[in-house]
Design a protein around this motif. Structure first.
Motif, PDB file in Angstrom:
ATOM      1  N   MET A   1       0.966  -1.336  -0.123  1.00 32.68           N
ATOM      2  CA  MET A   1       0.015   0.026  -0.039  1.00 32.68           C
ATOM      3  C   MET A   1       1.314   1.365   0.014  1.00 32.68           C
ATOM      4  O   MET A   1       1.639   1.406   0.272  1.00 32.68           O
ATOM      5  CB  MET A   1      -1.180   0.556   1.548  1.00 32.68           C
ATOM      6  CG  MET A   1      -1.608   1.104   1.432  1.00 32.68           C
ATOM      7  SD  MET A   1      -2.894   1.320   3.176  1.00 32.68           S
ATOM      8  CE  MET A   1      -1.909   0.555   4.030  1.00 32.68           C
ATOM      9  N   GLU A   2       1.130   2.170  -1.218  1.00 29.61           N
ATOM     10  CA  GLU A   2       1.218   3.414  -1.115  1.00 29.61           C
ATOM     11  C   GLU A   2       0.782   4.403  -0.779  1.00 29.61           C
ATOM     12  O   GLU A   2      -0.320   4.830  -1.667  1.00 29.61           O
ATOM     13  CB  GLU A   2       2.328   3.521  -2.339  1.00 29.61           C
ATOM     14  CG  GLU A   2       2.732   4.995  -2.354  1.00 29.61           C
ATOM     15  CD  GLU A   2       3.808   4.848  -3.473  1.00 29.61           C
ATOM     16  OE1 GLU A   2       3.505   6.028  -4.347  1.00 29.61           O
ATOM     17  OE2 GLU A   2       4.547   4.086  -3.983  1.00 29.61           O
ATOM     18  N   LEU A   3       1.003   5.628   0.190  1.00 30.62           N
ATOM     19  CA  LEU A   3      -0.071   6.672   0.481  1.00 30.62           C
ATOM     20  C   LEU A   3       0.759   7.991   0.511  1.00 30.62           C
ATOM     21  O   LEU A   3       2.115   7.520   0.165  1.00 30.62           O
ATOM     22  CB  LEU A   3      -0.790   6.682   1.388  1.00 30.62           C
ATOM     23  CG  LEU A   3      -1.301   5.437   2.411  1.00 30.62           C
ATOM     24  CD1 LEU A   3      -1.714   5.680   3.071  1.00 30.62           C
ATOM     25  CD2 LEU A   3      -2.944   5.585   0.980  1.00 30.62           C
ATOM     26  N   GLY A  14      -3.508  14.415   1.981  1.00 29.00           N
ATOM     27  CA  GLY A  14      -4.082  12.826   1.450  1.00 29.00           C
ATOM     28  C   GLY A  14      -4.416  12.940   0.134  1.00 29.00           C
ATOM     29  O   GLY A  14      -6.277  13.494   0.342  1.00 29.00           O
ATOM     30  N   GLU A  15      -4.163  12.279  -0.862  1.00 29.25           N
ATOM     31  CA  GLU A  15      -5.458  12.279  -2.124  1.00 29.25           C
ATOM     32  C   GLU A  15      -5.501  10.641  -2.061  1.00 29.25           C
ATOM     33  O   GLU A  15      -4.721  10.035  -3.005  1.00 29.25           O
ATOM     34  CB  GLU A  15      -4.638  12.017  -3.688  1.00 29.25           C
ATOM     35  CG  GLU A  15      -4.647  14.309  -3.596  1.00 29.25           C
ATOM     36  CD  GLU A  15      -6.093  14.671  -4.298  1.00 29.25           C
ATOM     37  OE1 GLU A  15      -7.404  13.823  -4.345  1.00 29.25           O
ATOM     38  OE2 GLU A  15      -6.516  15.880  -3.734  1.00 29.25           O
ATOM     39  N   LEU A  16      -6.651   9.856  -1.802  1.00 24.29           N
ATOM     40  CA  LEU A  16      -6.660   8.668  -1.510  1.00 24.29           C
ATOM     41  C   LEU A  16      -8.121   7.971  -2.731  1.00 24.29           C
ATOM     42  O   LEU A  16      -8.960   9.110  -2.620  1.00 24.29           O
ATOM     43  CB  LEU A  16      -7.355   8.391  -0.083  1.00 24.29           C
ATOM     44  CG  LEU A  16      -6.399   8.566   1.181  1.00 24.29           C
ATOM     45  CD1 LEU A  16      -6.521   8.297   2.399  1.00 24.29           C
ATOM     46  CD2 LEU A  16      -4.603   7.982   0.726  1.00 24.29           C
ATOM     47  N   PRO A  17      -8.327   7.286  -2.598  1.00 23.49           N
ATOM     48  CA  PRO A  17      -9.323   7.271  -3.258  1.00 23.49           C
ATOM     49  C   PRO A  17     -10.540   7.002  -3.536  1.00 23.49           C
ATOM     50  O   PRO A  17     -11.296   7.435  -4.280  1.00 23.49           O
ATOM     51  CB  PRO A  17      -9.421   4.895  -3.623  1.00 23.49           C
ATOM     52  CG  PRO A  17      -7.486   4.870  -3.296  1.00 23.49           C
ATOM     53  CD  PRO A  17      -7.055   6.093  -2.185  1.00 23.49           C
ATOM     54  N   TYR A  18     -11.164   7.145  -2.189  1.00 27.13           N
ATOM     55  CA  TYR A  18     -12.412   8.045  -1.916  1.00 27.13           C
ATOM     56  C   TYR A  18     -12.511   8.924  -1.781  1.00 27.13           C
ATOM     57  O   TYR A  18     -13.260   9.983  -1.639  1.00 27.13           O
ATOM     58  CB  TYR A  18     -12.345   7.590   0.215  1.00 27.13           C
ATOM     59  CG  TYR A  18     -14.462   6.795   0.220  1.00 27.13           C
ATOM     60  CD1 TYR A  18     -15.294   7.028  -0.444  1.00 27.13           C
ATOM     61  CD2 TYR A  18     -14.363   8.642   1.381  1.00 27.13           C
ATOM     62  CE1 TYR A  18     -16.882   6.895   0.027  1.00 27.13           C
ATOM     63  CE2 TYR A  18     -15.827   8.691   1.810  1.00 27.13           C
ATOM     64  CZ  TYR A  18     -16.569   7.523   0.847  1.00 27.13           C
ATOM     65  OH  TYR A  18     -17.910   7.734   1.261  1.00 27.13           O
ATOM     66  N   GLY A  19     -11.376   9.937  -1.650  1.00 26.12           N
ATOM     67  CA  GLY A  19     -11.457  11.061  -1.836  1.00 26.12           C
ATOM     68  C   GLY A  19     -10.130  12.076  -0.818  1.00 26.12           C
ATOM     69  O   GLY A  19      -8.920  10.919  -1.003  1.00 26.12           O
ATOM     70  N   GLU A  20     -10.089  12.989  -0.009  1.00 22.90           N
ATOM     71  CA  GLU A  20      -8.793  13.584   0.030  1.00 22.90           C
ATOM     72  C   GLU A  20      -9.035  13.544   1.416  1.00 22.90           C
ATOM     73  O   GLU A  20     -10.641  13.341   2.295  1.00 22.90           O
ATOM     74  CB  GLU A  20      -9.148  15.172  -0.299  1.00 22.90           C
ATOM     75  CG  GLU A  20      -8.963  15.513  -1.567  1.00 22.90           C
ATOM     76  CD  GLU A  20      -8.487  17.451  -2.286  1.00 22.90           C
ATOM     77  OE1 GLU A  20      -9.052  18.090  -1.151  1.00 22.90           O
ATOM     78  OE2 GLU A  20      -8.737  17.862  -3.086  1.00 22.90           O
TER      79      GLU A  20
END
Length: 132
Positions: A1-3, A14-20
């Motif tokens: 997992m890379e964030l 952070g820009e994550l798959p579900y949102g910011e």
């Protein structure tokens, strides 16, 4: 997992798959790192508990979880203990079954297992029995 996180004036984004997600040491600019850690542990534990109770075919109609963290100001304000309290509403639910389910949830929650040697995790619960 890379964030990935990008610095901003007050914290990081952070820009994550579900949102910011905005993270900052200041409540005015985002979630505090400690809040995220305690939330991750509490919600992971509750999600695994929910699945265990579902597999046991219990009629759980609602569940709430409260987490209380104890910090040590003498050691960089580290989190030393988290008390997780579950309130489970449903029919036909007994203390014995929930107690065993909580033990299973502890063993299968990746977040609890990740911190078990450094943060004391204590779980307790109450059951609100609904009429049929």
């Amino acid at each position: 997992m890379e964030l990935n996180f990008q610095m901003k004036d007050e914290g990081f984004l952070g820009e994550l798959p579900y949102g910011e997600i905005h993270i900052s040491g200041n409540d005015d600019f985002g979630f505090r790192p400690g809040q995220l850690m305690v939330s991750s542990i509490a919600v992971c534990s509750a999600s695994v508990l929910k699945n265990v109770l579902k597999k046991k075919r219990l009629d759980v109609q609602d569940m709430k979880v409260t987490a209380q963290a104890t910090r040590n100001p003498d050691e960089a304000n580290r989190i030393e203990k988290i008390n997780i309290h579950f309130v489970i509403k449903g029919t036909g639910i007994t203390e014995d079954v929930v107690e065993k389910a909580v033990e299973l949830a502890r063993k299968h929650c990746p977040m609890v297992q990740s911190v078990k040697d450094s943060i004391e995790i204590e779980e307790n619960f109450e059951i609100i029995r609904l009429s049929i």
